[in-house]
Motif scaffolding. Structure first.
Motif, PDB file in Angstrom:
ATOM      1  N   MET A  96       0.830  -1.198   0.000  1.00 29.64           N
ATOM      2  CA  MET A  96       0.000   0.000   0.000  1.00 29.64           C
ATOM      3  C   MET A  96       0.870   1.256   0.000  1.00 29.64           C
ATOM      4  O   MET A  96       0.568   2.243  -0.692  1.00 29.64           O
ATOM      5  N   ARG A  97       1.949   1.203   0.725  1.00 34.79           N
ATOM      6  CA  ARG A  97       2.865   2.342   0.755  1.00 34.79           C
ATOM      7  C   ARG A  97       3.489   2.576  -0.623  1.00 34.79           C
ATOM      8  O   ARG A  97       3.620   3.715  -1.079  1.00 34.79           O
ATOM      9  N   VAL A  98       3.872   1.503  -1.293  1.00 34.64           N
ATOM     10  CA  VAL A  98       4.442   1.625  -2.634  1.00 34.64           C
ATOM     11  C   VAL A  98       3.427   2.235  -3.598  1.00 34.64           C
ATOM     12  O   VAL A  98       3.761   3.098  -4.418  1.00 34.64           O
ATOM     13  N   ALA A  99       2.161   1.800  -3.501  1.00 33.65           N
ATOM     14  CA  ALA A  99       1.131   2.351  -4.381  1.00 33.65           C
ATOM     15  C   ALA A  99       0.950   3.845  -4.158  1.00 33.65           C
ATOM     16  O   ALA A  99       0.782   4.617  -5.119  1.00 33.65           O
ATOM     17  N   THR A 100       1.002   4.296  -2.903  1.00 31.28           N
ATOM     18  CA  THR A 100       0.860   5.736  -2.636  1.00 31.28           C
ATOM     19  C   THR A 100       2.046   6.488  -3.217  1.00 31.28           C
ATOM     20  O   THR A 100       1.889   7.593  -3.763  1.00 31.28           O
ATOM     21  N   ARG A 101       3.237   5.906  -3.135  1.00 30.33           N
ATOM     22  CA  ARG A 101       4.418   6.587  -3.681  1.00 30.33           C
ATOM     23  C   ARG A 101       4.391   6.616  -5.206  1.00 30.33           C
ATOM     24  O   ARG A 101       4.759   7.627  -5.820  1.00 30.33           O
ATOM     25  N   ARG A 102       3.980   5.523  -5.812  1.00 32.15           N
ATOM     26  CA  ARG A 102       3.882   5.500  -7.273  1.00 32.15           C
ATOM     27  C   ARG A 102       2.894   6.559  -7.755  1.00 32.15           C
ATOM     28  O   ARG A 102       3.157   7.277  -8.728  1.00 32.15           O
ATOM     29  N   LEU A 103       1.760   6.628  -7.084  1.00 34.85           N
ATOM     30  CA  LEU A 103       0.728   7.577  -7.505  1.00 34.85           C
ATOM     31  C   LEU A 103       1.209   9.008  -7.302  1.00 34.85           C
ATOM     32  O   LEU A 103       1.033   9.872  -8.185  1.00 34.85           O
ATOM     33  N   ARG A 104       1.808   9.277  -6.171  1.00 32.46           N
ATOM     34  CA  ARG A 104       2.316  10.636  -5.917  1.00 32.46           C
ATOM     35  C   ARG A 104       3.366  11.015  -6.951  1.00 32.46           C
ATOM     36  O   ARG A 104       3.366  12.143  -7.468  1.00 32.46           O
ATOM     37  N   SER A 105       4.261  10.078  -7.273  1.00 29.89           N
ATOM     38  CA  SER A 105       5.288  10.365  -8.272  1.00 29.89           C
ATOM     39  C   SER A 105       4.670  10.655  -9.630  1.00 29.89           C
ATOM     40  O   SER A 105       5.115  11.554 -10.356  1.00 29.89           O
ATOM     41  N   ALA A 106       3.641   9.894  -9.988  1.00 34.69           N
ATOM     42  CA  ALA A 106       2.983  10.114 -11.287  1.00 34.69           C
ATOM     43  C   ALA A 106       2.379  11.511 -11.359  1.00 34.69           C
ATOM     44  O   ALA A 106       2.482  12.198 -12.386  1.00 34.69           O
ATOM     45  N   LEU A 107       1.747  11.944 -10.280  1.00 31.79           N
ATOM     46  CA  LEU A 107       1.133  13.274 -10.279  1.00 31.79           C
ATOM     47  C   LEU A 107       2.183  14.365 -10.411  1.00 31.79           C
ATOM     48  O   LEU A 107       1.950  15.399 -11.051  1.00 31.79           O
ATOM     49  N   ARG A 108       3.358  14.150  -9.828  1.00 31.26           N
ATOM     50  CA  ARG A 108       4.417  15.163  -9.879  1.00 31.26           C
ATOM     51  C   ARG A 108       5.188  15.112 -11.197  1.00 31.26           C
ATOM     52  O   ARG A 108       5.585  16.138 -11.742  1.00 31.26           O
ATOM     53  N   SER A 109       5.410  13.906 -11.721  1.00 32.86           N
ATOM     54  CA  SER A 109       6.187  13.769 -12.956  1.00 32.86           C
ATOM     55  C   SER A 109       5.434  14.290 -14.172  1.00 32.86           C
ATOM     56  O   SER A 109       6.036  14.823 -15.104  1.00 32.86           O
TER      57      SER A 109
ATOM     58  N   THR B  68      -3.794  18.609  -8.558  1.00 28.66           N
ATOM     59  CA  THR B  68      -3.156  17.374  -8.087  1.00 28.66           C
ATOM     60  C   THR B  68      -2.202  17.578  -6.912  1.00 28.66           C
ATOM     61  O   THR B  68      -1.955  16.635  -6.158  1.00 28.66           O
ATOM     62  N   ASP B  69      -1.656  18.787  -6.734  1.00 27.90           N
ATOM     63  CA  ASP B  69      -0.700  18.984  -5.642  1.00 27.90           C
ATOM     64  C   ASP B  69      -1.298  18.706  -4.261  1.00 27.90           C
ATOM     65  O   ASP B  69      -0.649  18.066  -3.424  1.00 27.90           O
ATOM     66  N   PRO B  70      -2.526  19.164  -3.960  1.00 28.49           N
ATOM     67  CA  PRO B  70      -3.104  18.812  -2.658  1.00 28.49           C
ATOM     68  C   PRO B  70      -3.276  17.303  -2.474  1.00 28.49           C
ATOM     69  O   PRO B  70      -3.073  16.777  -1.373  1.00 28.49           O
ATOM     70  N   VAL B  71      -3.624  16.603  -3.555  1.00 28.45           N
ATOM     71  CA  VAL B  71      -3.752  15.139  -3.481  1.00 28.45           C
ATOM     72  C   VAL B  71      -2.387  14.513  -3.236  1.00 28.45           C
ATOM     73  O   VAL B  71      -2.244  13.601  -2.413  1.00 28.45           O
ATOM     74  N   ALA B  72      -1.365  15.004  -3.935  1.00 26.29           N
ATOM     75  CA  ALA B  72      -0.011  14.479  -3.739  1.00 26.29           C
ATOM     76  C   ALA B  72       0.456  14.687  -2.300  1.00 26.29           C
ATOM     77  O   ALA B  72       1.136  13.831  -1.722  1.00 26.29           O
ATOM     78  N   GLY B  73       0.089  15.824  -1.722  1.00 29.74           N
ATOM     79  CA  GLY B  73       0.458  16.071  -0.329  1.00 29.74           C
ATOM     80  C   GLY B  73      -0.178  15.075   0.621  1.00 29.74           C
ATOM     81  O   GLY B  73       0.460  14.596   1.574  1.00 29.74           O
ATOM     82  N   GLU B  74      -1.446  14.735   0.386  1.00 28.08           N
ATOM     83  CA  GLU B  74      -2.123  13.750   1.224  1.00 28.08           C
ATOM     84  C   GLU B  74      -1.524  12.353   1.026  1.00 28.08           C
ATOM     85  O   GLU B  74      -1.438  11.563   1.973  1.00 28.08           O
ATOM     86  N   LEU B  75      -1.125  12.048  -0.194  1.00 33.82           N
ATOM     87  CA  LEU B  75      -0.479  10.755  -0.440  1.00 33.82           C
ATOM     88  C   LEU B  75       0.855  10.667   0.293  1.00 33.82           C
ATOM     89  O   LEU B  75       1.227   9.609   0.810  1.00 33.82           O
ATOM     90  N   ARG B  76       1.580  11.767   0.326  1.00 34.28           N
ATOM     91  CA  ARG B  76       2.852  11.791   1.067  1.00 34.28           C
ATOM     92  C   ARG B  76       2.617  11.535   2.548  1.00 34.28           C
ATOM     93  O   ARG B  76       3.354  10.770   3.183  1.00 34.28           O
ATOM     94  N   ARG B  77       1.587  12.164   3.089  1.00 35.09           N
ATOM     95  CA  ARG B  77       1.269  11.948   4.500  1.00 35.09           C
ATOM     96  C   ARG B  77       0.909  10.492   4.763  1.00 35.09           C
ATOM     97  O   ARG B  77       1.361   9.893   5.745  1.00 35.09           O
TER      98      ARG B  77
END
Length: 505
Positions: A247-260, A270-279
């Motif tokens: 689950m942690r890997v999935a959150t990191r993959r998704l956050r990276s996709a939003l930023r890349s 997407t930045d607010p969503v990426a912030g929540e994924l980081r948390r």
């Protein structure tokens, strides 16, 4: 937690005129006990928009039979499901409610289908009398309970493997049934068939069209990771192996996709969503990081000669680890139950349902996805160069950790590009993963050295020898230096740009 059972079964078509063949002729069967007919009455629950059915989950409250109660089933693979059981009660038990929360969220669970079955059961036993499987002929009547619909009825045969029996036994049962002209059912479950026949509009829709544009490819990756987060929520609650890590890997993959892919998806959304994924990744990492550290230190101790193990080393490591992990599981569950987490899941739904696409999303995927990989790889190059220019010490360690995070992001960008760019993107992802793995091992060593110093101080304060902790510290220090020496060559391979031809530029 509710009782769990792995259910392995197969279903077959039948009519009122269908008769079971002689089951003693099934290879391995010594006797068949006819257990008689049991009447079962089950009400199945789902949201009004059938979220459980869409993910092939079934939730029912059943009376009759030896296992009356609440049953929640998760698909594992074809013909295999995990069944969670709770005692019969008027309301859905809290344990099962938690396991469907990532799908249901704030929606109500309502009765959707009622199945009443007359089950004629035969128990197949082996030469030692041990149960091998139950074979039942079920006469089923289904009634739609929610929305417009109708009733339907059918007869089916179900073969369910007994606990601890060999799954290959069901092949022998199927062979005998096939000889008798009985064919496998087209439906994977009773409730799926009931929904399809009483209200066809409630069955899952067709799969999305294959991705064509850059936006399609990015959204396909985003959708996959978001679905993984939702699907792993109940696995984390059940404390299944590796579920927190996945689950942690999935959150990191998704956050990276939003930023890349900031030229494809609007970052103001997407930045607010990426912030929540980081948390979320950080919260999930508390227990996982300690688990990895424990395994690393135990492995070090296991390879150490006995003559170098002085004092109650293993006992101290166990006490230290237990103290650090106390309460982490409760904390993880509290995070998953929080309103903030459910809001994140809703935000992910909104992201894939109404994506904030920018003009570049409509273009061909090759150039845009390759550009994202190159951009992230340049960022990684800068961090690697900066780290290698620093002298050994804490500053270089921090810089290498930053490079590791950049390598991970570049790798995920290459994975997103793989369906569009093929083999070159696959090679890029593999090479970037090698950089990430090397830097990850280096960072694990940094964390291990900090832990070993703490353990040495505690041992010294307790009057115990600290020699062994010092030996392990030296080993970690030597390995970190080795990883740093390997980095230039590993990075040189990852820095190759094989994407130009594949991207059409």
């Amino acid at each position: 937690m509710a009782d769990a059972k792995r259910e392995i079964e197969r279903k077959y078509e039948a009519t009122d005129a269908t008769r079971l063949p002689d089951l003693t002729r099934v290879a391995g069967v010594a006797a068949v006990d006819h257990l008689g007919i049991t009447v079962l009455d089950a009400v199945y629950y789902d949201t009004e928009d059938f979220r459980l059915a869409a993910d092939r989950l079934t939730l029912r409250r059943r009376t009759g039979g030896s296992d009356a109660g609440w049953h929640l089933k998760f698909p594992v693979s074809s013909g295999i499901r995990d069944e969670l059981r709770a005692p019969l009660s008027d309301a859905l038990p809290p344990d099962l409610a938690g396991l469907v929360r990532s799908r249901v969220r704030g929606a109500d669970l309502v009765p959707v289908v009622r199945l009443r079955s007359a089950r004629d059961v035969h128990l197949l036993r082996g030469p030692d009398g041990a149960p091998l499987a139950e074979l039942s002929v079920d006469a089923v009547r289904a009634e739609r309970l929610h929305g417009p619909g109708r009733s339907t009825a059918w007869t089916e045969i179900e073969a369910e493997l007994a606990d601890d029996a060999d799954p290959a036994f069901l092949d022998a049962v199927e062979e005998r049934l096939t000889e008798a002209g009985i064919r496998p059912s087209a439906s994977e479950s009773k409730v799926a068939r009931a929904l399809a026949e009483t209200a066809p509009d409630t069955t899952p829709g067709p799969r999305p069209d294959p991705p064509r544009t850059a936006g399609d490819h990015v959204l396909a990756y985003v959708r996959e990771q978001a679905a993984e987060i939702v699907a792993l929520d109940p696995a984390v609650r059940r404390d299944l192996p590796d579920s927190v890590h996945r689950m942690r890997v999935a959150t990191r993959r998704l956050r990276s996709a939003l930023r890349s892919h900031r030229t494809v998806l609007d970052r103001t959304v997407t930045d607010p969503v990426a912030g929540e994924l980081r948390r979320l990744a950080a919260e999930l990492g508390v227990d996982r990081d300690q688990e990895v550290l424990d395994a690393r230190l135990r492995a070090r101790l296991d390879t150490l000669p006995r003559t170098l193990v002085l004092g109650p080393v293993r006992a101290r490591l166990r006490l230290w680890s237990t103290a650090r992990r106390a309460g982490t599981r409760r904390r993880t569950l509290a995070v998953l139950d929080s309103a903030r987490h459910l809001a994140l899941l809703d935000a992910l739904d909104a992201l894939v349902t109404d994506p904030p696409l920018l003009p570049a999303a409509a273009g061909p995927p090759g150039p845009e996805l390759a550009r994202a990989v190159r951009r992230d790889r340049r960022r990684l190059a800068h961090r690697v160069d900066r780290a290698l220019d620093l002298p050994p010490g804490p500053g270089r360690d921090r810089a290498l950790h930053d490079a590791r995070k950049a390598a991970k992001r570049a790798r995920y960008a290459a994975e997103t590009a793989r369906p569009a760019l093929g083999k070159p993107a696959k090679k890029a992802a593999e090479r970037l993963k090698a950089v990430q793995t090397l830097l990850g091992d280096h960072q694990d060593g940094v964390v291990a050295r900090e832990a070993l110093r703490t353990l040495a101080v505690q041992a010294h304060a307790a009057g115990e020898p600290s020699f062994t902790w010092g030996v392990l510290y030296g080993q970690e220090q030597a390995e970190a230096a080795a990883r740093e020496r390997e980095l230039p060559a590993v990075w040189a391979r990852a820095a190759r740009d094989d994407l130009r031809a594949a991207s059409g530029r």
